[in-house]
Design an enzyme around this catalytic site. Sequence first.
Site, PDB file in Angstrom:
ATOM      1  N   ARG A 114      -1.720  18.235  47.603  1.00 13.11           N
ATOM      2  CA  ARG A 114      -2.314  17.377  48.633  1.00 13.11           C
ATOM      3  C   ARG A 114      -1.380  16.309  49.138  1.00 13.11           C
ATOM      4  NH1 ARG A 114      -6.656  16.015  44.264  1.00 13.11           N
ATOM      5  NH2 ARG A 114      -4.762  16.434  43.087  1.00 13.11           N
ATOM      6  N   ARG A 124      -7.581  29.618  65.999  1.00 10.13           N
ATOM      7  CA  ARG A 124      -8.664  29.446  66.982  1.00 10.13           C
ATOM      8  C   ARG A 124      -8.062  29.550  68.376  1.00 10.13           C
ATOM      9  NH1 ARG A 124     -11.975  24.076  66.372  1.00 10.13           N
ATOM     10  NH2 ARG A 124     -13.458  25.284  67.578  1.00 10.13           N
ATOM     11  N   ARG A 196     -11.177  36.059  63.611  1.00  9.98           N
ATOM     12  CA  ARG A 196     -10.205  35.943  62.505  1.00  9.98           C
ATOM     13  C   ARG A 196     -10.838  36.108  61.137  1.00  9.98           C
ATOM     14  NH1 ARG A 196      -8.887  29.472  62.126  1.00  9.98           N
ATOM     15  NH2 ARG A 196     -10.995  28.751  62.441  1.00  9.98           N
ATOM     16  N   LEU A 213      10.590  13.668  48.374  1.00  7.99           N
ATOM     17  CA  LEU A 213      11.296  14.365  47.295  1.00  7.99           C
ATOM     18  C   LEU A 213      10.535  14.301  45.965  1.00  7.99           C
ATOM     19  CD1 LEU A 213      13.822  15.898  46.361  1.00  7.99           C
ATOM     20  CD2 LEU A 213      14.938  13.685  45.993  1.00  7.99           C
ATOM     21  N   HIS A 214       9.893  13.179  45.686  1.00  6.74           N
ATOM     22  CA  HIS A 214       9.145  13.074  44.426  1.00  6.74           C
ATOM     23  C   HIS A 214       8.064  14.158  44.361  1.00  6.74           C
ATOM     24  CE1 HIS A 214       6.669  11.640  41.193  1.00  6.74           C
ATOM     25  NE2 HIS A 214       5.664  11.377  42.007  1.00  6.74           N
ATOM     26  N   ARG A 223       5.532  25.371  40.831  1.00  7.49           N
ATOM     27  CA  ARG A 223       5.532  26.652  41.545  1.00  7.49           C
ATOM     28  C   ARG A 223       6.816  27.457  41.382  1.00  7.49           C
ATOM     29  NH1 ARG A 223       0.164  27.456  42.100  1.00  7.49           N
ATOM     30  NH2 ARG A 223      -0.818  25.631  43.039  1.00  7.49           N
TER      31      ARG A 223
HETATM   32  C1  LIG Z   1      -0.080  28.016  37.196  1.00 12.42           C
HETATM   33  C2  LIG Z   1      -1.180  27.341  37.979  1.00 12.42           C
HETATM   34  C3  LIG Z   1      -2.486  27.793  37.897  1.00 12.42           C
HETATM   35  C4  LIG Z   1      -3.510  27.166  38.629  1.00 12.42           C
HETATM   36  N1  LIG Z   1      -4.790  27.644  38.557  1.00 12.42           N
HETATM   37  C5  LIG Z   1      -5.783  27.074  39.280  1.00 12.42           C
HETATM   38  C6  LIG Z   1      -7.129  27.553  39.237  1.00 12.42           C
HETATM   39  O1  LIG Z   1      -7.428  28.509  38.529  1.00 12.42           O
HETATM   40  N2  LIG Z   1      -8.069  26.954  40.014  1.00 12.42           N
HETATM   41  C7  LIG Z   1      -7.775  25.881  40.796  1.00 12.42           C
HETATM   42  O2  LIG Z   1      -8.653  25.359  41.470  1.00 12.42           O
HETATM   43  N3  LIG Z   1      -6.511  25.388  40.861  1.00 12.42           N
HETATM   44  C8  LIG Z   1      -5.518  25.955  40.134  1.00 12.42           C
HETATM   45  N4  LIG Z   1      -4.238  25.471  40.210  1.00 12.42           N
HETATM   46  C9  LIG Z   1      -3.963  24.334  41.094  1.00 12.42           C
HETATM   47  C10 LIG Z   1      -3.767  23.019  40.299  1.00 12.42           C
HETATM   48  O3  LIG Z   1      -4.955  22.670  39.594  1.00 12.42           O
HETATM   49  C11 LIG Z   1      -3.411  21.876  41.266  1.00 12.42           C
HETATM   50  O4  LIG Z   1      -4.467  21.694  42.176  1.00 12.42           O
HETATM   51  C12 LIG Z   1      -2.137  22.155  42.045  1.00 12.42           C
HETATM   52  O5  LIG Z   1      -1.118  22.611  41.189  1.00 12.42           O
HETATM   53  C13 LIG Z   1      -1.675  20.900  42.771  1.00 12.42           C
HETATM   54  O6  LIG Z   1      -1.230  19.983  41.797  1.00 12.42           O
HETATM   55  P1  LIG Z   1      -1.405  18.417  42.001  1.00 12.42           P
HETATM   56  O7  LIG Z   1      -2.845  18.051  42.190  1.00 12.42           O
HETATM   57  O8  LIG Z   1      -0.705  17.755  40.844  1.00 12.42           O
HETATM   58  O9  LIG Z   1      -0.549  18.193  43.338  1.00 12.42           O
HETATM   59  P2  LIG Z   1      -0.789  17.125  44.559  1.00 12.42           P
HETATM   60  O10 LIG Z   1      -2.105  17.402  45.162  1.00 12.42           O
HETATM   61  O11 LIG Z   1       0.439  17.199  45.371  1.00 12.42           O
HETATM   62  O12 LIG Z   1      -0.864  15.777  43.804  1.00 12.42           O
HETATM   63  C14 LIG Z   1       0.294  15.228  43.167  1.00 12.42           C
HETATM   64  C15 LIG Z   1      -0.186  14.161  42.208  1.00 12.42           C
HETATM   65  O13 LIG Z   1      -0.798  13.119  42.969  1.00 12.42           O
HETATM   66  C16 LIG Z   1      -1.931  12.613  42.260  1.00 12.42           C
HETATM   67  N5  LIG Z   1      -3.137  12.858  43.062  1.00 12.42           N
HETATM   68  C17 LIG Z   1      -3.228  13.540  44.223  1.00 12.42           C
HETATM   69  N6  LIG Z   1      -4.478  13.509  44.700  1.00 12.42           N
HETATM   70  C18 LIG Z   1      -5.207  12.821  43.783  1.00 12.42           C
HETATM   71  C19 LIG Z   1      -6.569  12.468  43.679  1.00 12.42           C
HETATM   72  N7  LIG Z   1      -7.472  12.787  44.618  1.00 12.42           N
HETATM   73  N8  LIG Z   1      -6.973  11.779  42.608  1.00 12.42           N
HETATM   74  C20 LIG Z   1      -6.111  11.423  41.643  1.00 12.42           C
HETATM   75  N9  LIG Z   1      -4.789  11.717  41.678  1.00 12.42           N
HETATM   76  C21 LIG Z   1      -4.351  12.411  42.740  1.00 12.42           C
HETATM   77  C22 LIG Z   1      -1.967  13.344  40.916  1.00 12.42           C
HETATM   78  O14 LIG Z   1      -1.209  12.613  39.988  1.00 12.42           O
HETATM   79  C23 LIG Z   1      -1.248  14.640  41.213  1.00 12.42           C
HETATM   80  O15 LIG Z   1      -0.663  15.256  40.080  1.00 12.42           O
HETATM   81  C24 LIG Z   1      -3.202  26.066  39.478  1.00 12.42           C
HETATM   82  C25 LIG Z   1      -1.870  25.611  39.563  1.00 12.42           C
HETATM   83  C26 LIG Z   1      -0.871  26.228  38.828  1.00 12.42           C
HETATM   84  C27 LIG Z   1       0.546  25.736  38.958  1.00 12.42           C
END
Ligand SMILES: Cc1cc2nc3c(=O)[nH]c(=O)nc-3n(C[C@H](O)[C@H](O)[C@H](O)COP(=O)(O)OP(=O)(O)OC[C@H]3O[C@@H](n4cnc5c(N)ncnc54)[C@H](O)[C@@H]3O)c2cc1C
Length: 303
Positions: A114, A124, A196, A213-214, A223
């Site tokens: 996110r 669309r 679609r 970058l972070h 990934r």
């Molecule tokens: C191997 C693998 C398997 C997975 N399997 C599944 C699955 O089965 N089902 C599924 O739904 N997802 C799955 N995911 C997705 C995973 O749960 C994360 O949603 C995804 O990797 C994005 O990570 P992130 O939220 O850390 O990244 P980003 O959304 O980029 O967020 C980066 C960091 O910002 C902070 N952050 C961002 N938004 C918020 C918020 N709203 N509240 C608090 N902190 C926030 C957190 O510290 C987060 O780590 C999988 C991911 C991987 C790599």
Amino acid sequence: MPLSADQQAEIDAARAEAQTTLRATAPGMEKHLYHAAPVLDHGFVRVVDYMGDDNAICQAARVSYGRGTKSVSNDEGLIRYLMRHWHSTPFEMCEIKLHVKLPVFVARQWIRHRTANVNEYSARYSILDREFYIPAPDSLAAQSATNNQGRGEALEGPEAQRVLDWLREDATRAYDHYEAMISTDGQQGLARELARMNLPANIYTQWYWKTDLHNLLHFLRLRADAHAQYEIRVYAEAIGEMVRDWVPFAYKAFEDYRMGGATLSAGALDCIRRMLKGEEVTQENSGMSKGEWREFQGVIQIG
Ligand SMILES: Cc1cc2nc3c(=O)[nH]c(=O)nc-3n(C[C@H](O)[C@H](O)[C@H](O)COP(=O)(O)OP(=O)(O)OC[C@H]3O[C@@H](n4cnc5c(N)ncnc54)[C@H](O)[C@@H]3O)c2cc1C
């Protein structure tokens, strides 16, 4: 064919328009600008723009008046220190904007990250291309017997052929119906935003994706990892090659502390200390579950 001749011509024209600038540029990244790195059968990643370099990380960390550079070894040491101690905000001073063409089912995984700015091709407004991801034979694998969220050996023989035929036939039929539904030839033509919904998840979409970058390194950590699905991993690996050229010190520190490093629980550290003292530590006396113990053995490569 990831890019059409027209698209390539547009990119080449942009590349031909070099300008001088006072902004810091990263020589390693300049060579990636306006080049599309092919990924999967029809996809690509290309750098549209970027901001900052290794110096920008040091500059921000030192809140410097100038470029922030002291000496090469000083800068590399500082970047490694920041990475090691999770002092992450200096890495947010570098930004990257990518143009990515990817299958929709890969986009669904990608969009979970996110902390990025995204603008996707509008289905669309526009008509999607007749392009589907069809796995290469060695990527056409069976369900893993040990990992519910993974794949095992490659499918073989008639089963592999049958699966490939179905993937091609179903995608082609769905796209034929999509075209027939939106056609205004002798009929009203269904709206693109509705037609679609009949398209398969292996059709390609495109987006611009901008992040710092972070957060990019966080994306790559998850990934480009061996446990990530192959189809998103190959995009992460292509981006990793670009990041290596863009911010070599930061990427090296990332490979060392994040990709190649491991996080150990207090219990796991205690087991290592006991092992170093010569004690025989087993799963039964480790205090870990079977799964934890298996992963721990994988990390320290024993057993
Ligand atoms: C191997 C693998 C398997 C997975 N399997 C599944 C699955 O089965 N089902 C599924 O739904 N997802 C799955 N995911 C997705 C995973 O749960 C994360 O949603 C995804 O990797 C994005 O990570 P992130 O939220 O850390 O990244 P980003 O959304 O980029 O967020 C980066 C960091 O910002 C902070 N952050 C961002 N938004 C918020 C918020 N709203 N509240 C608090 N902190 C926030 C957190 O510290 C987060 O780590 C999988 C991911 C991987 C790599």
